[in-house]
Write an enzyme that holds these catalytic residues in place. Sequence first.
Site: not given
Length: 516
Positions: A69, A176, A206, A210, A244, A263, A268, A368
Amino acid sequence: MAEPHKPEIRGTIIHGSESTCSIDVPAPCGLIIFGASGDLTHRKIAPALYRLRKNRLLPESFFMLGTARTAMSNAAFRETLRAAVQESLPDEFRNEIWDSLADSFFYHSIAYDDAAGYQHLQKRALELTHRFGTGGNLIFYLAVPPAVFTDVVTHIGQVNFSDGVREGFRHIVIEKPIGHDIDSALAINKTLRAVFQEHQIYRMDHYLAKENVQNILMFRFANAIFEPLWNRNFIDHVQITASEKLGVEHRAGYYERAGILRDMFQNHLFQLLALTAMEPPAEFVAGRVHDERMKVFQSVRPFQLDRLLEHIVLGQYGRGSMNGVDMPAYREEHGVARDSMTPTYAALRVMIDNWRWKGVPFYLRSGKRLAQRCAEIAIFFKPVPHLMFSRLMHDQIEPNTLILRVQPNEGMSMSIQVKNPGSRLCLNTVLMDFTYPRSVVLSEYERVLLDCMQGDQLLFVRADAVTLSWELLTPLIRATESDAYPKYFPNYAAGSSGPVEADALLSLDGRSWRPL
Ligand code: NDP
Ligand code: BG6
């Protein structure tokens, strides 16, 4: 007491012959990215295109048409991408390579719900198709938030992107998360199938691209020595970790609704689980590999919702410190509700009820703001059946472990017992370690872009796998989101290894996590 010396046997990669290791340059094509003003395009897709061009893997006849946009000129678009690529690849960036690539980048702004905008986009794409001689091959890449998927796909379907070109493929890449739960995932797949056939749809995960995740099947099925041991007779349990250091960053809008289970687990971690647990397909081709991954999901034992606390631990990070720097709590991050109940950590016990895995727990964890960035699959073998050395030494012998490191330091290590050199009779745990040289690792986004250009769906996810993984997780997620499931958030400090309750999940079974 001093740590026993652990000699390391370092591996080297032995390159195969050109015929087995070379990658074909794909046929000419164009790439239309929806959401091209966004994070994914800048941080992942543009650097991947740069490296493909640098390594001469991008077709010479190629264009990328970005759309979103935000109003932007071609020049401004190229400039923001240049900055992003320079930041991602500071050591590799060369002006001359960038300039040759950027000449094929264009921008066209549209509103995602405006039909006329797509007509203009089609005309622009047709003009670029002729100008760059891409022969009508076109990839649509949806780098937009999930809420916009349906609008974009429906409008693509209403515009004839084949108008003015006689041949060429049309592929669509969709990121995803595919949906928010089973119902929305089914709706998205239905919308996709109304416009595209399954062989044109590339559902991204993804993690599948890997390097060392691709290696899992090679490692398991190209070596005769592991497969006979890869079952309940020899394996005690498996730990799959994706931790992470990063927090929620600027993605609170999405993450507050998603949380860690949507998530990271639905996609994954479940894909890593499938690759670790699946049977060997008869042939290494997309359809056969997808079938076997599916069968794993079909064998996962449904989670007992009335005994949730025995199977799952959730967490949310509080304040903490990382490398001496104070970190805010999740609830203090920009865009996050002050009383948010969104989990940023989960540990889950998964049982696979089939002949190979009956009784072997798979422990999955992800979070996380943890102490380390680490993704790995750890296979814990059973202890030796009889300890013939028990009269000579008091210590228990550490069972063998095999660690497949997904990141960082892609590679693997195997712990084995050897006699410690010297006069005293004792055993020592040593590691046989193999690490891929960084220079040979193709990034996930390079891999998926190449595969999509070449029409190879092996590293993508089929509709039925998306459906089944949502079917398994949706009841669990709904149960944990209900008031009946107690949450005492925050329950782990930023920079720690996660909530202590996660340790209890394994200690209940007489096991413990590999330290992060
Ligand atoms: P962004 O939030 O950066 O959004 C991408 C673009 O979409 C924005 O630049 C914006 O462009 C447009 N957009 C954002 N919100 C809305 C909205 N509510 N309505 C319409 N348009 C909107 O997303 P990412 O680039 O981070 O991610 C894109 C997709 O990729 C998502 O599905 C994400 O889950 C997935 N993904 C992202 C990863 C990452 O590292 N970023 C990793 C793996 C998957 P404009 O305002 O100009 O239209
Ligand atoms: C994405 C998640 O799919 O994967 C992010 O949406 C997460 O929340 C990311 O940070 C992790 O990917 P990687 O490749 O950095 O491990």
